[in-house]
Design a protein around this motif. Structure first.
Motif, PDB file in Angstrom:
ATOM      1  N   UNK A  24      36.319  20.188 -54.375  1.00 32.15           N
ATOM      2  CA  UNK A  24      35.574  21.538 -54.243  1.00 32.15           C
ATOM      3  C   UNK A  24      36.929  22.409 -53.684  1.00 32.15           C
ATOM      4  N   UNK A  25      38.200  22.207 -53.470  1.00 34.19           N
ATOM      5  CA  UNK A  25      38.896  23.001 -52.127  1.00 34.19           C
ATOM      6  C   UNK A  25      40.711  23.990 -53.112  1.00 34.19           C
ATOM      7  N   UNK A  26      40.557  24.048 -52.824  1.00 28.35           N
ATOM      8  CA  UNK A  26      41.996  25.217 -53.679  1.00 28.35           C
ATOM      9  C   UNK A  26      43.769  23.546 -53.536  1.00 28.35           C
ATOM     10  N   UNK A  27      43.653  22.726 -53.738  1.00 34.11           N
ATOM     11  CA  UNK A  27      44.203  21.830 -53.233  1.00 34.11           C
ATOM     12  C   UNK A  27      45.783  22.178 -53.975  1.00 34.11           C
ATOM     13  N   UNK A 312      34.749  15.238 -47.920  1.00 33.81           N
ATOM     14  CA  UNK A 312      33.312  15.637 -47.461  1.00 33.81           C
ATOM     15  C   UNK A 312      34.338  16.369 -45.776  1.00 33.81           C
ATOM     16  N   UNK A 313      34.930  15.835 -45.431  1.00 39.13           N
ATOM     17  CA  UNK A 313      35.453  16.415 -44.503  1.00 39.13           C
ATOM     18  C   UNK A 313      35.937  17.579 -44.286  1.00 39.13           C
ATOM     19  N   UNK A 314      37.167  17.708 -45.102  1.00 39.99           N
ATOM     20  CA  UNK A 314      38.503  18.419 -45.738  1.00 39.99           C
ATOM     21  C   UNK A 314      37.747  19.854 -45.603  1.00 39.99           C
ATOM     22  N   UNK A 315      36.140  19.801 -46.720  1.00 35.62           N
ATOM     23  CA  UNK A 315      35.294  20.245 -47.227  1.00 35.62           C
ATOM     24  C   UNK A 315      34.547  21.340 -46.248  1.00 35.62           C
ATOM     25  N   UNK A 316      34.523  20.490 -45.123  1.00 39.33           N
ATOM     26  CA  UNK A 316      33.076  20.718 -44.190  1.00 39.33           C
ATOM     27  C   UNK A 316      33.985  22.088 -43.244  1.00 39.33           C
ATOM     28  N   UNK A 317      35.304  21.107 -43.206  1.00 37.91           N
ATOM     29  CA  UNK A 317      36.652  21.919 -42.799  1.00 37.91           C
ATOM     30  C   UNK A 317      36.939  23.767 -42.921  1.00 37.91           C
ATOM     31  N   UNK A 318      37.037  23.371 -43.599  1.00 37.75           N
ATOM     32  CA  UNK A 318      37.471  24.925 -44.863  1.00 37.75           C
ATOM     33  C   UNK A 318      36.204  25.326 -44.495  1.00 37.75           C
ATOM     34  N   UNK A 319      35.079  25.632 -45.041  1.00 34.26           N
ATOM     35  CA  UNK A 319      34.032  26.040 -45.004  1.00 34.26           C
ATOM     36  C   UNK A 319      33.598  26.880 -43.949  1.00 34.26           C
ATOM     37  N   UNK A 321      29.586  27.575 -44.330  1.00 36.70           N
ATOM     38  CA  UNK A 321      28.580  27.099 -43.805  1.00 36.70           C
ATOM     39  C   UNK A 321      28.605  25.705 -42.959  1.00 36.70           C
ATOM     40  N   UNK A 322      27.646  25.226 -42.158  1.00 39.29           N
ATOM     41  CA  UNK A 322      27.317  24.146 -41.142  1.00 39.29           C
ATOM     42  C   UNK A 322      27.437  23.101 -42.533  1.00 39.29           C
ATOM     43  N   UNK A 323      28.019  21.739 -42.190  1.00 38.11           N
ATOM     44  CA  UNK A 323      27.230  20.527 -43.053  1.00 38.11           C
ATOM     45  C   UNK A 323      27.094  19.797 -41.778  1.00 38.11           C
ATOM     46  N   UNK A 324      26.556  19.023 -41.792  1.00 34.86           N
ATOM     47  CA  UNK A 324      26.697  17.578 -40.731  1.00 34.86           C
ATOM     48  C   UNK A 324      26.888  16.168 -41.274  1.00 34.86           C
ATOM     49  N   UNK A 325      27.697  16.259 -40.968  1.00 33.46           N
ATOM     50  CA  UNK A 325      29.173  14.417 -40.718  1.00 33.46           C
ATOM     51  C   UNK A 325      28.741  13.309 -40.177  1.00 33.46           C
ATOM     52  N   UNK A 326      29.449  12.250 -40.387  1.00 35.40           N
ATOM     53  CA  UNK A 326      29.156  11.494 -38.735  1.00 35.40           C
ATOM     54  C   UNK A 326      30.787  11.097 -38.865  1.00 35.40           C
ATOM     55  N   UNK A 327      31.066  11.459 -37.766  1.00 33.20           N
ATOM     56  CA  UNK A 327      32.518  11.021 -37.381  1.00 33.20           C
ATOM     57  C   UNK A 327      32.988  10.866 -36.112  1.00 33.20           C
ATOM     58  N   UNK A 328      34.077  10.591 -35.540  1.00 34.78           N
ATOM     59  CA  UNK A 328      34.332  10.403 -34.131  1.00 34.78           C
ATOM     60  C   UNK A 328      35.072  11.165 -33.594  1.00 34.78           C
ATOM     61  N   UNK A 354      35.092  24.624 -36.331  1.00 41.34           N
ATOM     62  CA  UNK A 354      35.746  22.867 -35.439  1.00 41.34           C
ATOM     63  C   UNK A 354      34.062  22.282 -35.774  1.00 41.34           C
ATOM     64  N   UNK A 355      34.404  21.652 -35.116  1.00 40.83           N
ATOM     65  CA  UNK A 355      33.664  20.514 -34.461  1.00 40.83           C
ATOM     66  C   UNK A 355      32.603  19.983 -33.534  1.00 40.83           C
ATOM     67  N   UNK A 356      31.150  20.386 -34.172  1.00 41.93           N
ATOM     68  CA  UNK A 356      30.139  20.258 -32.958  1.00 41.93           C
ATOM     69  C   UNK A 356      29.379  19.127 -32.983  1.00 41.93           C
ATOM     70  N   UNK A 357      29.557  18.189 -31.919  1.00 40.03           N
ATOM     71  CA  UNK A 357      28.746  17.073 -31.863  1.00 40.03           C
ATOM     72  C   UNK A 357      26.989  17.394 -31.621  1.00 40.03           C
ATOM     73  N   UNK A 358      26.278  16.270 -32.014  1.00 43.28           N
ATOM     74  CA  UNK A 358      25.140  17.022 -32.455  1.00 43.28           C
ATOM     75  C   UNK A 358      23.990  15.847 -31.332  1.00 43.28           C
ATOM     76  N   UNK A 359      23.421  16.867 -30.494  1.00 42.79           N
ATOM     77  CA  UNK A 359      23.014  15.590 -29.264  1.00 42.79           C
ATOM     78  C   UNK A 359      21.634  14.587 -30.239  1.00 42.79           C
ATOM     79  N   UNK A 360      21.552  13.617 -29.139  1.00 46.90           N
ATOM     80  CA  UNK A 360      21.152  12.438 -30.284  1.00 46.90           C
ATOM     81  C   UNK A 360      19.430  12.672 -29.398  1.00 46.90           C
ATOM     82  N   UNK A 361      18.097  12.548 -31.029  1.00 48.86           N
ATOM     83  CA  UNK A 361      16.835  12.589 -30.615  1.00 48.86           C
ATOM     84  C   UNK A 361      16.600  11.731 -29.845  1.00 48.86           C
ATOM     85  N   UNK A 362      16.735  10.372 -29.268  1.00 45.13           N
ATOM     86  CA  UNK A 362      16.799   9.868 -28.110  1.00 45.13           C
ATOM     87  C   UNK A 362      17.504   8.686 -27.885  1.00 45.13           C
TER      88      UNK A 362
END
Ligand code: G6P
Length: 429
Positions: A24-27, A312-319, A321-328, A354-362
């Motif tokens: 869902x991107x205007x590519x 998913x990463x391209x869509x999230x970086x274009x959105x 609304x924040x979306x949670x992804x696992x990234x390096x 941009x990209x904001x890491x989520x703190x670990x739960x434990x």
């Protein structure tokens, strides 16, 4: 929107094309860049991509090119999926460490080190080109060893760079199947490094890790790289986290070594030779002018769902609304056991900002933390060795790696790997 794919002659590309066409991107344009050696392959892929676009009723332009700068210019996303030295060098990464009694693998151990030393100088150049010709672009790196390569990008100051891997996605799917729940109910929490993560599983917000581990859903998958390991009863459930399959190289070094040696001595050869055979068959399909979709045989490659991860990463970086992804990404305290500047594989909130890491739960389980911390030091040293051309740091990197048994092996490995990689590695002084 323009997308640039570097290393587009890969047999994986039709999967990416499928994802791009459904995104869902205007590519509007996808530039397929590769070296002159890859010309025929890229052209075959571009023709297939156009047939796939026609079938999907999409007006996306696919442009094969050897001109990397033109491909990068003005792109919104630059996707690295190239392999320096192609499968010929991967085969050496897989074979040469075996002579020193260490497993050979394209991302893990000395094979991954050799690969990183070949790749970092190229990725440095690409990142400089992106900074000059596509300032707003995000650099999405699949090129292996993906975490280490992303560490190099971050150390060089490239902040709009993330490393991607398909394993978190595969893990999520496996968990969904194992837990027998709808995908929406599952959230995974990954912590560690690329190919070295532990994962906790939440179903409807509740920690369901133990239940999924006990279901044995992933055990067959986890046993693949160490099929003859004599596992203690209940080994995987007792870990308390869902292990990345590449942890087997650390948990079962002898069994994975034996397995790699058997492959190397077999007529089919190591994974690189097997992939060469798969690729020959795939390109025979891609050349068929009536083929207009991704052939099912592509699932024989290990990168399943990589296009989902990319899209998913391209869509999230274009959105918005924040979306949670696992990234390096850079840690910034999300995993307290690792330095802030370490690139980690971790959940992140991703949006246009941009990209904001989520703190670990434990806290990270100590058994994993011990391996991850040692490998992270190896990664820092490898990046420095590659960027500075430092023989001392290269030797120290190998010595710090938990799979390398001491200084003599490190020295021997470095000498042998440097000899076969002379064409690609920086000169070490
Ligand atoms: C997995 C890993 C990738 C790796 C791939 C190998 O997907 O996450 O990092 O590149 O396997 O697949 P191949 O078909 O090349 O052996």
């Amino acid at each position: 929107m323009k997308i640039c794919v570097i290393g587009a002659g890969s047999s994986y590309t039709p999967e990416l094309v499928e994802g791009v066409l459904a995104a869902p991107l205007p590519i509007e344009e996808v530039w397929l860049a590769d070296l002159p050696e890859g010309r025929e392959r890229v052209e075959v892929i571009a023709r297939l991509a156009r047939r796939m676009a026609k079938r999907a009723g999409k007006a996306v332009r696919f442009v094969p090119t050897e001109d990397r700068l033109r491909a990068i210019e003005g792109a919104a996303f630059v996707l690295n999926q190239f392999r320096v030295g192609l499968l010929r060098m991967r085969s050496l990464d897989e074979r040469l460490p075996l002579r020193h009694g260490v497993v050979g693998q394209e991302t893990t151990g000395p094979g991954g080190f050799a690969n990183a030393m070949r790749t970092i100088p190229v990725v440095r150049q690409i990142a400089e080109e992106v900074a000059l010709h596509a300032q707003d672009a995000w650099l999405l790196n699949f090129t292996n060893p993906a975490g280490l390569v992303t560490q190099a990008l971050v150390d060089l100051g490239h902040r709009r760079a993330v490393g991607l891997c398909n394993i978190p996605r595969i893990t999520e799917r496996m968990v969904v199947a194992g837990a027998g729940v709808p995908p929406d109910a599952v959230r995974i929490s990954a912590f560690g490094l690329n190919h070295l993560t532990g994962t906790h599983v939440f179903v409807d917000g509740q920690d369901a890790t133990a239940m999924v581990l006990a279901s044995g859903a992933a055990e067959a998958e986890l046993r693949k790289s160490a099929p003859d390991a004599r596992l203690p009863e209940g080994f995987f459930p007792s870990l308390g986290f869902f292990p990345n399959p590449y942890l087997n190289y650390f948990f079962f070094p002898q069994a994975t070594y034996r397995h790699a040696l058997e492959d190397a001595l077999s007529p089919e050869g190591t994974r690189a030779q097997r992939v060469q055979a798969i690729e020959a068959a795939l390109f025979a399909h891609y050349r068929q002018e009536d083929l207009d979709e991704k052939p099912p045989e592509l699932s024989q490659r290990g990168g399943a769902f990589y296009s989902e991860v990319a899209v998913n990463t391209m869509v999230a970086l274009s959105s918005d609304t924040p979306c949670e992804l696992v990234l390096n990404i850079e840690n910034h305290g999300a995993i307290p056991e690792l330095p802030d500047e370490a690139v980690v594989e971790r959940n992140a909130l991703v949006d246009r900002m941009g990209v904001r890491p989520v703190s670990c739960e434990e806290p990270m389980p100590r058994v994993l933390g011990a391996i991850v911390q040692a490998v992270k030091e190896y990664e820092f040293l490898t990046v420095q060795a590659a960027l500075e051309g430092s023989r001392r740091k290269a030797r120290e990197a190998l010595l710090a790696h938990p799979l390398v048994p001491g200084a003599e092996a490190a020295e021997g490995l470095l000498a042998d790997l440097a000899a076969v990689n002379a064409e690609f590695w920086p000169v070490l002084r």
